[in-house]
Design an enzyme around this catalytic site. Structure first.
Site, short mmCIF file in Angstrom:
data_model
loop_
_atom_site.label_atom_id
_atom_site.label_comp_id
_atom_site.label_asym_id
_atom_site.label_seq_id
_atom_site.Cartn_x
_atom_site.Cartn_y
_atom_site.Cartn_z
N ASN A 9 5.25 -6.04 -10.55
CA ASN A 9 5.33 -4.59 -10.54
C ASN A 9 6.16 -4.20 -9.31
O ASN A 9 5.67 -4.26 -8.19
CB ASN A 9 3.92 -4.01 -10.46
CG ASN A 9 3.92 -2.49 -10.34
OD1 ASN A 9 4.97 -1.85 -10.42
ND2 ASN A 9 2.74 -1.91 -10.14
N LYS A 11 7.15 -1.40 -8.45
CA LYS A 11 6.77 -0.06 -7.97
C LYS A 11 8.04 0.77 -7.70
O LYS A 11 9.04 0.59 -8.38
CB LYS A 11 5.84 -0.17 -6.76
CG LYS A 11 4.61 -1.04 -7.07
CD LYS A 11 3.51 -0.93 -6.06
CE LYS A 11 2.34 -1.82 -6.48
NZ LYS A 11 1.22 -1.74 -5.56
N HIS A 94 -2.29 2.34 -13.76
CA HIS A 94 -2.31 1.75 -12.42
C HIS A 94 -3.07 2.69 -11.47
O HIS A 94 -2.97 3.91 -11.61
CB HIS A 94 -0.88 1.51 -11.93
CG HIS A 94 -0.83 0.64 -10.72
ND1 HIS A 94 -1.13 1.11 -9.46
CD2 HIS A 94 -0.55 -0.68 -10.56
CE1 HIS A 94 -1.03 0.12 -8.58
NE2 HIS A 94 -0.67 -0.98 -9.23
N GLU A 96 -2.44 3.62 -8.62
CA GLU A 96 -1.56 4.57 -7.93
C GLU A 96 -1.26 5.78 -8.82
O GLU A 96 -1.06 6.89 -8.34
CB GLU A 96 -0.27 3.86 -7.47
CG GLU A 96 -0.57 2.91 -6.30
CD GLU A 96 0.36 1.72 -6.18
OE1 GLU A 96 1.44 1.71 -6.80
OE2 GLU A 96 -0.01 0.77 -5.45
N GLU A 164 -7.40 -4.77 -10.75
CA GLU A 164 -6.81 -4.60 -9.42
C GLU A 164 -7.74 -3.76 -8.55
O GLU A 164 -7.72 -2.52 -8.64
CB GLU A 164 -5.46 -3.87 -9.53
CG GLU A 164 -4.42 -4.59 -10.35
CD GLU A 164 -3.01 -4.18 -9.96
OE1 GLU A 164 -2.19 -5.07 -9.75
OE2 GLU A 164 -2.74 -2.96 -9.85
N GLY A 170 -1.83 -4.04 -1.67
CA GLY A 170 -0.92 -3.79 -0.55
C GLY A 170 -1.57 -3.91 0.82
O GLY A 170 -0.99 -3.49 1.82
N SER A 210 -2.62 -8.04 -3.54
CA SER A 210 -2.24 -8.96 -2.46
C SER A 210 -2.15 -10.41 -2.91
O SER A 210 -2.51 -11.32 -2.16
CB SER A 210 -3.21 -8.81 -1.28
OG SER A 210 -3.11 -7.52 -0.71
P1 13P Z 1 0.34 -5.93 -4.06
O1 13P Z 1 0.58 -7.29 -4.68
O2 13P Z 1 1.50 -5.46 -3.22
O3 13P Z 1 -0.97 -5.87 -3.35
O4 13P Z 1 0.27 -4.88 -5.27
C1 13P Z 1 -0.57 -5.14 -6.32
C2 13P Z 1 -0.31 -4.16 -7.40
O5 13P Z 1 -0.64 -3.00 -7.29
C3 13P Z 1 0.39 -4.63 -8.61
O6 13P Z 1 0.36 -3.68 -9.60
#
Ligand code: 13P
Length: 250
Positions: A9, A11, A94, A96, A164, A170, A210
């Protein structure tokens, strides 16, 4: 056992030029990895160039979001049929999106149904916040998100679920393999209850939060974790390929 899925992803990262560079760097290393479904999810504006850069390689392309309506007066939105021409996967729900764009279980549910109708494979994201985990509600939050997202969904034949935990995204603080596995078991049993053991057993369950080449073995070694949804580490071709390789068995 389903074929594991390792999805990147990206982002809101990469310009169009950077996306082409990253896709081109990923192409051959990912092609050399068998037994894993590899997926990259660039921003909307780069879907076409990434698809072209990957050409006839074995790596699939996915979107990070979509609207649930097919067309109409929704300025700035992208519809399922538009994506179906460009990619085969779509990340839905997601954290976010839930957090910054106010997506509710109801919206996530409409998106899951629209994706399936358009022939896109949804990667449905669920996950609890830190407070919910600390108060002992992680499992109930996740299974309730799952039930909400799957309302009036008849078949999960092409669905993947990504667990997740929000506190692991992150932050560099991944869940332990054991803690992630415990939630996967709860997800699997909810899917069994709703769709039967066979369909539930065939559904890829991805861990996200992560994930790095250094900790991925902990997740790949769990019986109910069949893939990863990778954020930060997916922006580096070498690191992402290494994660996919470990899901293929090294
Ligand atoms: P990270 O791997 O940067 O923690 O992000 C995970 C994520 O949100 C994947 O969709």
């Amino acid at each position: 056992m389903p074929t594991p899925i390792v999805a990147g992803n990206w982002k809101m990262n990469t310009t169009v030029g950077e996306a082409v560079t990253l896709a081109s760097a990923l192409r051959d290393p990912l092609d050399a990895i068998e037994g894993v479904e590899k997926v990259v999810c660039p921003p909307f504006v780069s879907l076409l160039v990434v698809k072209n850069a990957l050409g006839d390689s074995s790596t699939a392309v996915g979107a990070q979001n979509m609207h649930f309506e097919e067309r109409g007066a929704y300025t700035g939105e992208v519809s399922p049929p538009m994506l179906a021409d460009l990619c085969s996967y779509v990340i839905i729900g997601h954290s976010e999106r839930r957090q910054h764009f106010w997506e509710t279980d109801e919206v996530v549910n409409r998106k899951v149904r629209a994706a399936l109708e358009a022939g896109l494979r949804p990667i449905l994201c669920v996950g609890e916040g830190l407070e919910e985990r600390e108060e002992g509600y992680a499992e109930s939050v996740v299974t309730s998100q799952l039930r909400g997202a799957l309302r009036r969904v008849d078949s999960i034949a092409t669905l993947a679920v990504a667990y997740e935990p929000i506190w692991a995204i992150g932050t560099g603080m991944a869940a332990t393999g054991e803690a992630a596995e415990a939630i996967m078991v709860a997800i699997r049993s909810t899917l069994s209850e709703l769709y039967g053991d066979a369909a539930a057993g065939e559904t890829p369950l991805l861990y996200g939060g992560s994930v790095t080449p250094d900790n991925v073995a902990e997740f790949a070694g769990q019986p109910n974790i069949t893939g990863a949804l990778v954020g930060g580490a997916s922006l580096d071709a070498g690191r992402f390929a290494e994660i996919a390789r470990q899901f293929a068995g090294g």
